[in-house]
Design a protein around this motif. Sequence first.
Motif, PDB file in Angstrom:
ATOM      1  N   PRO A  59       0.805  -1.231   0.000  1.00  0.00           N
ATOM      2  CA  PRO A  59       0.000   0.000   0.000  1.00  0.00           C
ATOM      3  C   PRO A  59       0.835   1.276   0.000  1.00  0.00           C
ATOM      4  O   PRO A  59       0.408   2.300  -0.538  1.00  0.00           O
ATOM      5  CB  PRO A  59      -0.809  -0.123   1.289  1.00  0.00           C
ATOM      6  N   ALA A  60       2.042   1.211   0.562  1.00  0.00           N
ATOM      7  CA  ALA A  60       2.908   2.387   0.581  1.00  0.00           C
ATOM      8  C   ALA A  60       3.492   2.696  -0.795  1.00  0.00           C
ATOM      9  O   ALA A  60       4.048   3.769  -1.011  1.00  0.00           O
ATOM     10  CB  ALA A  60       4.049   2.186   1.578  1.00  0.00           C
ATOM     11  N   LEU A  61       3.325   1.739  -1.729  1.00  0.00           N
ATOM     12  CA  LEU A  61       3.881   1.908  -3.072  1.00  0.00           C
ATOM     13  C   LEU A  61       2.795   1.858  -4.139  1.00  0.00           C
ATOM     14  O   LEU A  61       3.057   1.549  -5.300  1.00  0.00           O
ATOM     15  CB  LEU A  61       4.949   0.842  -3.335  1.00  0.00           C
ATOM     16  N   TYR A  62       1.572   2.169  -3.723  1.00  0.00           N
ATOM     17  CA  TYR A  62       0.447   2.347  -4.642  1.00  0.00           C
ATOM     18  C   TYR A  62       0.073   3.815  -4.535  1.00  0.00           C
ATOM     19  O   TYR A  62      -0.595   4.235  -3.590  1.00  0.00           O
ATOM     20  CB  TYR A  62      -0.707   1.428  -4.226  1.00  0.00           C
ATOM     21  N   LEU A  63       0.556   4.610  -5.496  1.00  0.00           N
ATOM     22  CA  LEU A  63       0.606   6.053  -5.295  1.00  0.00           C
ATOM     23  C   LEU A  63       0.004   6.827  -6.460  1.00  0.00           C
ATOM     24  O   LEU A  63       0.030   6.372  -7.610  1.00  0.00           O
ATOM     25  CB  LEU A  63       2.074   6.480  -5.135  1.00  0.00           C
ATOM     26  N   PRO A  64      -0.529   8.025  -6.186  1.00  0.00           N
ATOM     27  CA  PRO A  64      -1.029   8.864  -7.278  1.00  0.00           C
ATOM     28  C   PRO A  64       0.128   9.433  -8.084  1.00  0.00           C
ATOM     29  O   PRO A  64       1.179   9.755  -7.538  1.00  0.00           O
ATOM     30  CB  PRO A  64      -1.787   9.977  -6.542  1.00  0.00           C
ATOM     31  N   CYS A  65      -0.082   9.534  -9.401  1.00  0.00           N
ATOM     32  CA  CYS A  65       0.954  10.136 -10.233  1.00  0.00           C
ATOM     33  C   CYS A  65       0.338  10.709 -11.501  1.00  0.00           C
ATOM     34  O   CYS A  65       0.041   9.985 -12.445  1.00  0.00           O
ATOM     35  CB  CYS A  65       2.040   9.121 -10.593  1.00  0.00           C
ATOM     36  N   ASP A  66       0.150  12.007 -11.483  1.00  0.00           N
ATOM     37  CA  ASP A  66      -0.208  12.759 -12.675  1.00  0.00           C
ATOM     38  C   ASP A  66       1.012  13.602 -12.992  1.00  0.00           C
ATOM     39  O   ASP A  66       1.345  14.520 -12.233  1.00  0.00           O
ATOM     40  CB  ASP A  66      -1.436  13.641 -12.411  1.00  0.00           C
TER      41      ASP A  66
END
Length: 277
Positions: free
Chosen positions: A80-87
């Motif tokens: 979960p710490a490496l499931y991140l938002p990225c725009d």
Amino acid sequence: MTDTNPTEAFFRDLETKVKGPTGALEGKKALVIGIANDQSIAYGCALAFRALGASVAMTYLNEKSKPYTQALANHLAVDPALYLPCDVRIPGQLEAVFAALEKNWGQLDIALHSIAFAPRDDLHGRVTDCSRDGFLMAMDVSCHSFIRMAKLAEPLMKEGGSLFTMSYYGAEKVVDRYNLMGPVKAALEAAARYLAAELGAKGIRVHPISPGPIRTRAATGIDRFDELMEIAATRAPSRMLVSIEDVGMATAFLASDYAKLITGETIHIDGGYHVVG
């Protein structure tokens, strides 16, 4: 009986790794940027990385898209710490992803960039008519963000690694209705070659992957995309369309140590369409 043939021993070892409980990417850390849903090429690659033993980190575009990717992250056993938002259009988000990778993993072996965007009017019109703002946005999101990703990945690829980005045959030849994305993908492929030259001494390999047409969410933005798929299926020597699994396994091989001396190549995974297209 002692095995005296190093070639036979090599392929026996390869078969064991691919079919056995561990894989050719065992222990490697992979970042995948660009999964939108379970039809995404990036998801096919993430599945292959995971199947061959890699740990996977992944991003989602924003809160609106998160419900479409949460189950995929769970399936890939993403921390979960490496499931991140990225725009990549939002300052600091891409950098935050790499800060999390450094904190949680301390290293990176594979990074896959599978994002592209052009404003609808610019994408559907002639290249001659594209707006300055539309061109710059398409180049920023689809090309320069890959260069940014490479710069951020470089210090984490302490023992070498692989960088991948997604291209298309329209980067090489004029493809009807591919329009603005043709020049943009051509720039992306050229950037990848320069990155391969600059990072090769550190053991970092760089490849643009050029799949045949696949019905992804991004592809549906291309005008009359069904016709491109029909043409590819008819004219490709294989007479077949590729799948996200086909692209995934080929990319996973390139990420493995068995492909450590292949870099800077645009890899066509299109049933041979590029040789006759």
